[in-house]
Design a protein around this motif. Sequence first.
Motif, PDB file in Angstrom:
ATOM      1  N   LEU A 179     -24.796  48.902  13.956  1.00 48.18           N
ATOM      2  CA  LEU A 179     -23.484  48.473  13.480  1.00 48.18           C
ATOM      3  C   LEU A 179     -22.769  49.619  12.778  1.00 48.18           C
ATOM      4  CD1 LEU A 179     -21.422  46.170  12.986  1.00 48.18           C
ATOM      5  CD2 LEU A 179     -22.659  45.680  10.845  1.00 48.18           C
ATOM      6  N   HIS A 180     -21.582  49.969  13.281  1.00 52.46           N
ATOM      7  CA  HIS A 180     -20.712  50.950  12.637  1.00 52.46           C
ATOM      8  C   HIS A 180     -19.283  50.400  12.687  1.00 52.46           C
ATOM      9  CE1 HIS A 180     -23.025  54.516  11.585  1.00 52.46           C
ATOM     10  NE2 HIS A 180     -23.710  54.373  12.696  1.00 52.46           N
ATOM     11  N   PRO A 181     -18.880  49.562  11.728  1.00 53.36           N
ATOM     12  CA  PRO A 181     -17.507  49.045  11.744  1.00 53.36           C
ATOM     13  C   PRO A 181     -16.493  50.192  11.781  1.00 53.36           C
ATOM     14  CG  PRO A 181     -18.814  47.913  10.092  1.00 53.36           C
ATOM     15  CD  PRO A 181     -19.645  49.068  10.575  1.00 53.36           C
ATOM     16  N   MET A 182     -15.466  50.016  12.583  1.00 54.97           N
ATOM     17  CA  MET A 182     -14.418  51.025  12.667  1.00 54.97           C
ATOM     18  C   MET A 182     -13.486  50.873  11.484  1.00 54.97           C
ATOM     19  SD  MET A 182     -13.702  50.986  16.761  1.00 54.97           S
ATOM     20  CE  MET A 182     -15.080  51.172  17.912  1.00 54.97           C
ATOM     21  N   GLY A 183     -12.407  51.637  11.474  1.00 56.36           N
ATOM     22  CA  GLY A 183     -11.510  51.606  10.338  1.00 56.36           C
ATOM     23  C   GLY A 183     -10.068  51.799  10.762  1.00 56.36           C
ATOM     24  N   ILE A 184      -9.213  51.953   9.782  1.00 52.77           N
ATOM     25  CA  ILE A 184      -7.789  52.126  10.026  1.00 52.77           C
ATOM     26  C   ILE A 184      -7.374  53.540   9.641  1.00 52.77           C
ATOM     27  CG2 ILE A 184      -7.302  49.689   9.629  1.00 52.77           C
ATOM     28  CD1 ILE A 184      -6.130  50.690   6.859  1.00 52.77           C
ATOM     29  N   GLU A 185      -6.190  53.901  10.084  1.00 53.61           N
ATOM     30  CA  GLU A 185      -5.644  55.216   9.762  1.00 53.61           C
ATOM     31  C   GLU A 185      -5.289  55.266   8.274  1.00 53.61           C
ATOM     32  OE1 GLU A 185      -1.956  58.051  11.320  1.00 53.61           O
ATOM     33  OE2 GLU A 185      -2.518  56.224  12.413  1.00 53.61           O
ATOM     34  N   ALA A 186      -5.857  56.215   7.575  1.00 52.54           N
ATOM     35  CA  ALA A 186      -5.672  56.300   6.119  1.00 52.54           C
ATOM     36  C   ALA A 186      -4.221  56.622   5.772  1.00 52.54           C
ATOM     37  CB  ALA A 186      -6.594  57.374   5.534  1.00 52.54           C
ATOM     38  N   ALA A 305      -3.620  44.620   9.770  1.00 53.78           N
ATOM     39  CA  ALA A 305      -2.905  43.553   9.075  1.00 53.78           C
ATOM     40  C   ALA A 305      -3.503  43.326   7.687  1.00 53.78           C
ATOM     41  CB  ALA A 305      -2.960  42.266   9.901  1.00 53.78           C
ATOM     42  N   ARG A 306      -4.825  43.293   7.592  1.00 53.44           N
ATOM     43  CA  ARG A 306      -5.485  43.141   6.284  1.00 53.44           C
ATOM     44  C   ARG A 306      -5.047  44.239   5.326  1.00 53.44           C
ATOM     45  NH1 ARG A 306     -11.736  43.197   6.925  1.00 53.44           N
ATOM     46  NH2 ARG A 306     -11.548  43.230   4.668  1.00 53.44           N
ATOM     47  N   ALA A 307      -5.057  45.489   5.850  1.00 55.05           N
ATOM     48  CA  ALA A 307      -4.664  46.611   4.998  1.00 55.05           C
ATOM     49  C   ALA A 307      -3.199  46.525   4.593  1.00 55.05           C
ATOM     50  CB  ALA A 307      -4.924  47.924   5.728  1.00 55.05           C
ATOM     51  N   SER A 308      -2.392  45.845   5.423  1.00 54.31           N
ATOM     52  CA  SER A 308      -0.969  45.702   5.140  1.00 54.31           C
ATOM     53  C   SER A 308      -0.686  44.589   4.150  1.00 54.31           C
ATOM     54  CB  SER A 308      -0.201  45.437   6.443  1.00 54.31           C
ATOM     55  OG  SER A 308      -0.363  46.513   7.348  1.00 54.31           O
ATOM     56  N   GLY A 309      -1.723  43.843   3.781  1.00 50.73           N
ATOM     57  CA  GLY A 309      -1.554  42.809   2.781  1.00 50.73           C
ATOM     58  C   GLY A 309      -1.134  41.461   3.318  1.00 50.73           C
ATOM     59  N   HIS A 323     -12.578  39.910  10.185  1.00 48.27           N
ATOM     60  CA  HIS A 323     -11.471  40.302   9.314  1.00 48.27           C
ATOM     61  C   HIS A 323     -10.883  39.154   8.509  1.00 48.27           C
ATOM     62  CE1 HIS A 323     -11.587  44.280  11.035  1.00 48.27           C
ATOM     63  NE2 HIS A 323     -11.526  43.764  12.243  1.00 48.27           N
ATOM     64  N   ALA A 324     -11.375  37.936   8.732  1.00 47.60           N
ATOM     65  CA  ALA A 324     -10.868  36.803   7.956  1.00 47.60           C
ATOM     66  C   ALA A 324     -11.717  36.529   6.722  1.00 47.60           C
ATOM     67  CB  ALA A 324     -10.804  35.549   8.828  1.00 47.60           C
ATOM     68  N   GLY A 325     -12.802  37.274   6.538  1.00 45.15           N
ATOM     69  CA  GLY A 325     -13.679  37.059   5.402  1.00 45.15           C
ATOM     70  C   GLY A 325     -13.076  37.551   4.096  1.00 45.15           C
ATOM     71  N   GLY A 326     -13.666  37.127   2.998  1.00 45.35           N
ATOM     72  CA  GLY A 326     -13.234  37.598   1.687  1.00 45.35           C
ATOM     73  C   GLY A 326     -11.857  37.166   1.277  1.00 45.35           C
ATOM     74  N   GLY A 327     -11.394  36.017   1.804  1.00 45.31           N
ATOM     75  CA  GLY A 327     -10.063  35.541   1.442  1.00 45.31           C
ATOM     76  C   GLY A 327      -8.939  36.248   2.161  1.00 45.31           C
ATOM     77  N   ALA A 328      -9.242  36.880   3.320  1.00 40.44           N
ATOM     78  CA  ALA A 328      -8.217  37.632   4.048  1.00 40.44           C
ATOM     79  C   ALA A 328      -7.522  36.812   5.126  1.00 40.44           C
ATOM     80  CB  ALA A 328      -8.836  38.876   4.691  1.00 40.44           C
ATOM     81  N   GLY A 329      -7.972  35.567   5.356  1.00 40.97           N
ATOM     82  CA  GLY A 329      -7.323  34.779   6.385  1.00 40.97           C
ATOM     83  C   GLY A 329      -8.104  33.536   6.737  1.00 40.97           C
ATOM     84  N   VAL A 330      -7.847  33.019   7.935  1.00 42.52           N
ATOM     85  CA  VAL A 330      -8.453  31.769   8.390  1.00 42.52           C
ATOM     86  C   VAL A 330      -8.933  31.927   9.828  1.00 42.52           C
ATOM     87  CG1 VAL A 330      -6.179  30.874   9.073  1.00 42.52           C
ATOM     88  CG2 VAL A 330      -8.076  29.286   8.685  1.00 42.52           C
ATOM     89  N   ARG A 331     -10.068  31.299  10.146  1.00 40.99           N
ATOM     90  CA  ARG A 331     -10.619  31.304  11.502  1.00 40.99           C
ATOM     91  C   ARG A 331     -10.389  29.936  12.139  1.00 40.99           C
ATOM     92  NH1 ARG A 331     -14.880  33.338   8.187  1.00 40.99           N
ATOM     93  NH2 ARG A 331     -15.185  35.590   8.412  1.00 40.99           N
ATOM     94  N   TYR A 332     -10.221  29.945  13.472  1.00 36.58           N
ATOM     95  CA  TYR A 332     -10.091  28.694  14.222  1.00 36.58           C
ATOM     96  C   TYR A 332     -11.027  28.748  15.423  1.00 36.58           C
ATOM     97  CZ  TYR A 332      -7.172  31.516  17.344  1.00 36.58           C
ATOM     98  OH  TYR A 332      -6.729  32.490  18.195  1.00 36.58           O
ATOM     99  N   VAL A 359      -7.778  43.209   0.129  1.00 36.17           N
ATOM    100  CA  VAL A 359      -9.109  43.164   0.720  1.00 36.17           C
ATOM    101  C   VAL A 359      -9.489  44.572   1.164  1.00 36.17           C
ATOM    102  CG1 VAL A 359     -10.521  42.160   2.543  1.00 36.17           C
ATOM    103  CG2 VAL A 359      -8.718  40.804   1.477  1.00 36.17           C
ATOM    104  N   PRO A 360     -10.632  45.090   0.707  1.00 38.83           N
ATOM    105  CA  PRO A 360     -11.007  46.469   1.081  1.00 38.83           C
ATOM    106  C   PRO A 360     -11.136  46.629   2.595  1.00 38.83           C
ATOM    107  CG  PRO A 360     -12.411  45.629  -0.680  1.00 38.83           C
ATOM    108  CD  PRO A 360     -11.624  44.467  -0.179  1.00 38.83           C
ATOM    109  N   VAL A 361     -10.641  47.739   3.097  1.00 35.82           N
ATOM    110  CA  VAL A 361     -10.723  48.050   4.523  1.00 35.82           C
ATOM    111  C   VAL A 361     -11.255  49.463   4.678  1.00 35.82           C
ATOM    112  CG1 VAL A 361      -9.439  48.257   6.684  1.00 35.82           C
ATOM    113  CG2 VAL A 361      -8.746  46.547   5.003  1.00 35.82           C
TER     114      VAL A 361
END
Length: 386
Positions: A179-186, A305-309, A323-332, A359-361
Amino acid sequence: MKIVDVCAFLSPHGGGVKTYIEQKLAIGPRLGHEIVVIAPGDHDEVIGHGPGARVVKLASPRFPLDRKYWYFDDEPRLHAAISAEAPDFLEASSPWRSASMVGRWPGAAPRALIMHADPLSAYAYRWFGGVLSRETIDRRFERFWEHLRDLGQAFDTVVCASRELQERLLEGGVANAVLHPMGIEAGLFGPERRSAAVRRDLLALCDLPEEAHLLISVGRLAPEKRLPMVVDAVEAASHSLPLGLIVLGAGSQKRRLLAQIAGNPHIRLLSPERNRVKFATLLASADALIHGCEAETFCMAAAEARASGIPVIVPDRGGAADHAGGGAGVRYAAGNAQAAAQAILDLFAGAVPLSSEPVPVVTMAEHFTRLFADYERIASAARRAA
């Protein structure tokens, strides 16, 4: 190290793989590595990306099902191109035929398979999941599982960006899945880019007042992205609250999607925004991102989107779910338009507990630092064994 990435699905028209490769070319040299990407194209070409980074294009046929892409059709020529680069570490960026070619390269360099695609989720589970269990589907696709297990033996590491994919591969007998989660452009995405004026203009484009809710969806218009399901969900939810949807994307389902939303002034399909600052502003100015694809290996759009708040509304399977964990959203429930509509209503009704803190990204720099450190460990162990 000199890291050579054989990337069969690199398109100038965008997408998650393009974003990932561009970040690798920019960040790798800053970390002290030389990065060479070998990709198919219309003609032979070498494209420089600054000191220590370049893309080597090999003339190849267009992919018949999506002509924005090409595919390698000459294994000896690909092997010769790899040998000419003399890599310290070799990567393949998809689990298709090109990965088998890389696995058969006769050189001694250790190698990694980057799982930029999850074919079972994108195709088999999506096609047959309504009538068959995943266990039954897996049994009927045993030949592909054998292919994946062969790749697990041919590569020193199989890199997954989501926990579900890693666990599913390990359970299926694919060795070396890590497992190596990717990331966003800093430095690009953040809540500070939110613009009331941009939000107001987007809602006006959707023929809605500023008091309405604004959803955004981002990605290729491909069948596995389930945009028709997303549109159905938004239309269902809009019977209960004023709701607009902006879709940024291009692809094979554009005509179908336009036909589906014809006559609905509250849903707009726009071309992808190539200017990254403008895109980050659009994303931060929405009220939530909605995503339909349960076959994501990471889901860059949801991470951005998470990083964008803004919160995310995502399926409960695949990389997007992380990406919906930690209070960042909802799953369906994946693939279920009614469940997605209810998730929209729950989110805007305040029934979903959201984090009041950002939410940390992970950033791409952090991702590549960890990944390349893993490569160095594998290469050192290989040198000691030799």
